[in-house]
Design a protein around this motif. Structure first.
Motif, PDB file in Angstrom:
ATOM      1  N   GLY A 273      -0.884 -36.158  25.028  1.00 48.73           N
ATOM      2  CA  GLY A 273      -0.844 -37.474  24.402  1.00 48.73           C
ATOM      3  C   GLY A 273      -1.893 -37.659  23.331  1.00 48.73           C
ATOM      4  N   VAL A 274      -2.365 -36.571  22.720  1.00 47.40           N
ATOM      5  CA  VAL A 274      -3.432 -36.602  21.718  1.00 47.40           C
ATOM      6  C   VAL A 274      -2.888 -36.041  20.410  1.00 47.40           C
ATOM      7  CG1 VAL A 274      -5.677 -35.641  21.080  1.00 47.40           C
ATOM      8  CG2 VAL A 274      -5.280 -36.435  23.410  1.00 47.40           C
ATOM      9  N   VAL A 275      -3.281 -36.657  19.281  1.00 44.79           N
ATOM     10  CA  VAL A 275      -2.903 -36.163  17.962  1.00 44.79           C
ATOM     11  C   VAL A 275      -4.187 -35.843  17.197  1.00 44.79           C
ATOM     12  CG1 VAL A 275      -2.748 -38.530  17.086  1.00 44.79           C
ATOM     13  CG2 VAL A 275      -1.662 -36.664  15.830  1.00 44.79           C
ATOM     14  N   ILE A 276      -4.222 -34.660  16.578  1.00 50.36           N
ATOM     15  CA  ILE A 276      -5.383 -34.199  15.821  1.00 50.36           C
ATOM     16  C   ILE A 276      -5.245 -34.683  14.374  1.00 50.36           C
ATOM     17  CG2 ILE A 276      -6.740 -32.211  15.105  1.00 50.36           C
ATOM     18  CD1 ILE A 276      -6.773 -32.732  18.095  1.00 50.36           C
ATOM     19  N   GLN A 277      -6.234 -35.448  13.937  1.00 54.49           N
ATOM     20  CA  GLN A 277      -6.198 -35.979  12.581  1.00 54.49           C
ATOM     21  C   GLN A 277      -6.769 -35.007  11.551  1.00 54.49           C
ATOM     22  OE1 GLN A 277      -4.611 -38.644  11.800  1.00 54.49           O
ATOM     23  NE2 GLN A 277      -4.236 -39.407  13.861  1.00 54.49           N
ATOM     24  N   GLY A 278      -7.708 -34.168  11.947  1.00 54.54           N
ATOM     25  CA  GLY A 278      -8.282 -33.225  10.993  1.00 54.54           C
ATOM     26  C   GLY A 278      -9.457 -32.474  11.584  1.00 54.54           C
ATOM     27  N   VAL A 279      -9.813 -31.365  10.936  1.00 53.91           N
ATOM     28  CA  VAL A 279     -10.952 -30.527  11.317  1.00 53.91           C
ATOM     29  C   VAL A 279     -11.793 -30.306  10.063  1.00 53.91           C
ATOM     30  CG1 VAL A 279     -11.698 -28.315  12.264  1.00 53.91           C
ATOM     31  CG2 VAL A 279      -9.635 -29.410  13.143  1.00 53.91           C
ATOM     32  N   ASP A 280     -13.088 -30.573  10.171  1.00 58.37           N
ATOM     33  CA  ASP A 280     -14.001 -30.446   9.037  1.00 58.37           C
ATOM     34  C   ASP A 280     -15.119 -29.471   9.393  1.00 58.37           C
ATOM     35  OD1 ASP A 280     -12.528 -32.438   7.727  1.00 58.37           O
ATOM     36  OD2 ASP A 280     -13.714 -34.017   8.674  1.00 58.37           O
ATOM     37  N   ILE A 281     -15.227 -28.394   8.613  1.00 57.07           N
ATOM     38  CA  ILE A 281     -16.317 -27.427   8.792  1.00 57.07           C
ATOM     39  C   ILE A 281     -17.537 -27.949   8.040  1.00 57.07           C
ATOM     40  CG2 ILE A 281     -17.082 -25.071   8.374  1.00 57.07           C
ATOM     41  CD1 ILE A 281     -14.204 -24.167   8.627  1.00 57.07           C
ATOM     42  N   LYS A 282     -18.625 -28.179   8.764  1.00 57.29           N
ATOM     43  CA  LYS A 282     -19.824 -28.754   8.169  1.00 57.29           C
ATOM     44  C   LYS A 282     -20.842 -27.706   7.757  1.00 57.29           C
ATOM     45  CE  LYS A 282     -20.826 -31.447  11.614  1.00 57.29           C
ATOM     46  NZ  LYS A 282     -21.510 -32.482  12.407  1.00 57.29           N
ATOM     47  N   LYS A 283     -20.935 -26.611   8.478  1.00 58.50           N
ATOM     48  CA  LYS A 283     -21.973 -25.620   8.181  1.00 58.50           C
ATOM     49  C   LYS A 283     -21.479 -24.232   8.543  1.00 58.50           C
ATOM     50  CE  LYS A 283     -25.322 -24.930  11.035  1.00 58.50           C
ATOM     51  NZ  LYS A 283     -26.517 -25.070  11.888  1.00 58.50           N
ATOM     52  N   THR A 284     -21.721 -23.271   7.666  1.00 61.66           N
ATOM     53  CA  THR A 284     -21.447 -21.860   7.924  1.00 61.66           C
ATOM     54  C   THR A 284     -22.675 -21.065   7.507  1.00 61.66           C
ATOM     55  OG1 THR A 284     -20.393 -21.709   5.755  1.00 61.66           O
ATOM     56  CG2 THR A 284     -18.935 -22.049   7.650  1.00 61.66           C
ATOM     57  N   ASP A 285     -23.472 -20.686   8.463  1.00 59.24           N
ATOM     58  CA  ASP A 285     -24.723 -19.969   8.211  1.00 59.24           C
ATOM     59  C   ASP A 285     -24.732 -18.664   8.992  1.00 59.24           C
ATOM     60  OD1 ASP A 285     -25.624 -21.973   6.588  1.00 59.24           O
ATOM     61  OD2 ASP A 285     -26.687 -23.025   8.200  1.00 59.24           O
ATOM     62  N   PRO A 286     -25.506 -17.705   8.529  1.00 59.74           N
ATOM     63  CA  PRO A 286     -25.676 -16.477   9.320  1.00 59.74           C
ATOM     64  C   PRO A 286     -26.517 -16.757  10.552  1.00 59.74           C
ATOM     65  CG  PRO A 286     -27.119 -16.445   7.421  1.00 59.74           C
ATOM     66  CD  PRO A 286     -26.245 -17.648   7.260  1.00 59.74           C
ATOM     67  N   PRO A 287     -26.545 -15.835  11.513  1.00 60.65           N
ATOM     68  CA  PRO A 287     -27.410 -16.026  12.685  1.00 60.65           C
ATOM     69  C   PRO A 287     -28.871 -16.176  12.291  1.00 60.65           C
ATOM     70  CG  PRO A 287     -25.821 -14.280  13.088  1.00 60.65           C
ATOM     71  CD  PRO A 287     -25.696 -14.644  11.638  1.00 60.65           C
ATOM     72  N   ALA A 288     -29.623 -16.908  13.080  1.00 68.61           N
ATOM     73  CA  ALA A 288     -31.017 -17.203  12.740  1.00 68.61           C
ATOM     74  C   ALA A 288     -31.862 -15.939  12.642  1.00 68.61           C
ATOM     75  CB  ALA A 288     -31.603 -18.160  13.782  1.00 68.61           C
ATOM     76  N   LYS A 289     -31.537 -14.898  13.403  1.00 71.56           N
ATOM     77  CA  LYS A 289     -32.355 -13.684  13.408  1.00 71.56           C
ATOM     78  C   LYS A 289     -32.207 -12.865  12.132  1.00 71.56           C
ATOM     79  CE  LYS A 289     -32.344 -13.216  18.443  1.00 71.56           C
ATOM     80  NZ  LYS A 289     -32.017 -12.346  19.599  1.00 71.56           N
ATOM     81  N   VAL A 290     -31.114 -13.003  11.431  1.00 67.25           N
ATOM     82  CA  VAL A 290     -30.876 -12.196  10.225  1.00 67.25           C
ATOM     83  C   VAL A 290     -30.723 -13.072   8.987  1.00 67.25           C
ATOM     84  CG1 VAL A 290     -29.808 -10.326  11.533  1.00 67.25           C
ATOM     85  CG2 VAL A 290     -28.388 -12.183  10.658  1.00 67.25           C
ATOM     86  N   VAL A 291     -31.210 -14.303   9.057  1.00 71.24           N
ATOM     87  CA  VAL A 291     -30.987 -15.213   7.949  1.00 71.24           C
ATOM     88  C   VAL A 291     -31.748 -14.769   6.696  1.00 71.24           C
ATOM     89  CG1 VAL A 291     -32.866 -16.742   8.673  1.00 71.24           C
ATOM     90  CG2 VAL A 291     -30.971 -17.643   7.296  1.00 71.24           C
ATOM     91  N   ASP A 292     -32.947 -14.193   6.846  1.00 73.60           N
ATOM     92  CA  ASP A 292     -33.712 -13.754   5.672  1.00 73.60           C
ATOM     93  C   ASP A 292     -33.010 -12.606   4.945  1.00 73.60           C
ATOM     94  OD1 ASP A 292     -35.605 -15.645   6.300  1.00 73.60           O
ATOM     95  OD2 ASP A 292     -36.850 -14.252   7.458  1.00 73.60           O
ATOM     96  N   ALA A 293     -32.593 -11.606   5.700  1.00 70.93           N
ATOM     97  CA  ALA A 293     -31.887 -10.487   5.077  1.00 70.93           C
ATOM     98  C   ALA A 293     -30.566 -10.938   4.474  1.00 70.93           C
ATOM     99  CB  ALA A 293     -31.644  -9.387   6.109  1.00 70.93           C
TER     100      ALA A 293
END
Length: 389
Positions: A273-293
């Protein structure tokens, strides 16, 4: 035996077991108290005859009997108060007013002498029936009526009347407002694997609302948690189909559309009984351990893309220039075909003018003049003379 009898008598006197010549602490009881015996040191048999009681003399009062009045006769056999007397004293409703219980206020009486209690009880019952039978439902809401816990019907916005509780009950839900589920909650990290075996930390928002209130309330045990789990499963499946560059670049819109369609198919299969109105991607980042490289690699990729763009722009300019020159040549060739001699002479003059304009020599082709005139040198020699004057 004489010594044994003396020892027994002495033990009795010391322990109080035998109270010779003393009255019972519980009162004489009209001369019925059991007398005590004493034994002399001579070894004679103990005397069991009770001594005569003195007139008007009595022993200590029985502590279990009520206190006696000083005016009346002392009755050592008077009984104690029974349970009825105790509760009668605690009520405090007698004429004497000697009760020690709480003083409960009483309702005032009506003009006809009757009590207000039935009227108050009736008003309370009417208020309860009004709150449990009449329901006001807002425009953005709907209500579900249950009869003894089982689904009965769905109420639209407005005023509705049902049977009183506990026969029927109504649960109201907002069915038009958009609900939002942020995944993950807070500052958590949600790592997902892409098609090229890279990890990406993804944060996204799911917008949904209720389509069928009956299914929403009775089909799933926890609809909100179900939406979160279905969203995470659909997102992981969609991310696993694309590369890292698509996730962090221009492929977000397609990923959001794929996740929405997958979620709706699964929730419809669950009859949620649920309808999905939309999906919004807010952030796409690399893992914290390899963010510098990862930032260094991303910067190198951006520099390479800038060079590629610059080379493509130069190639486009050069191509456009060549195309313009070719167009101009085609136009000249068309004129050449109309008058070849004139066009040939004009092209010769233009060419010679363009070439000789960059030299310091002047050539005059006449039979009576010198073949070469050093006009540039003469001009340069004349400039210093004019400056000196």
């Amino acid at each position: 035996m004489t010594d044994l009898g003396g020892m027994i008598a002495r033990f009795g006197r010391e322990t109080g077991l035998f109270m010779t010549g003393k009255k019972s602490p519980w009162g004489s009881g009209g001369g019925n108290d059991a007398p005590t015996s004493s034994a002399g040191s001579s070894g004679d048999a103990p005397d069991t005859t009770p001594p005569p009681a003195a007139p008007g003399a009595e022993g200590p009062r029985n502590p279990w009997l009520p206190p006696q009045s000083g005016d009346g006769p002392k009755d050592s056999g008077r009984r104690g108060p029974n349970i009825e007397d105790i509760f009668r004293n605690r009520k405090g409703g007698g004429n004497g007013g000697g009760g020690r219980g709480p003083n409960i206020p009483r309702l005032p009486q009506r003009p006809d002498g009757k009590s207000w209690a039935p009227v108050v009880v009736g008003l309370i019952v009417l208020a309860f029936l009004g709150t449990s039978m009449v329901h006001l439902i807002a425009p953005q809401e709907k209500g579900v009526v249950t009869t003894f816990g089982s689904y009965s019907r769905t109420l639209d916005s407005g005023t509705a009347v049902t049977l009183p509780w506990p026969i029927q009950s109504v649960k109201v839900e907002d069915v038009t407002s958009i609900r939002r589920e942020s995944i993950p909650e807070g500052d958590g990290e949600k790592l997902m694997l892409t098609a090229d075996q890279n990890l990406v930390d993804l944060t996204y928002l799911v917008r949904w609302n209720i389509k069928d209130l009956k299914l929403y309330m009775f089909q799933l045990a926890d609809p909100d948690q179900t939406v979160r789990e279905v969203a995470e499963a659909a997102m992981r499946q969609s991310i696993a189909e694309v590369n890292l560059n698509d996730v962090m670049g221009s492929g977000r819109a397609q990923i959001e559309l794929n996740v929405r369609e997958r979620m709706q198919r699964v929730l419809d299969a669950y009859r949620s009984g649920v309808v999905i109105q939309g999906v919004d991607i807010k952030k796409t980042d690399p893992p914290a351990k390899v963010v510098d490289a990862f930032k260094e690699v991303l910067a190198a990729q951006q520099d390479a893309q800038s060079e590629i763009n610059r080379a493509q722009a130069w190639a486009q300019q050069l191509t456009a220039r060549a195309g313009g020159e070719a167009t101009a040549f085609d136009k000249v060739y068309e004129q050449y075909k109309l008058a070849p001699e004139v066009t040939r002479r004009r092209m010769y003059y233009e060419t010679m003018e363009r070439v000789l304009s960059q030299t310091d020599k002047v050539i005059v082709e006449t039979p009576n003049t010198q073949a070469y005139l050093p006009l540039p040198e003469m001009k340069r020699s004349q400039k210093p003379q004019e400056g000196g004057q």
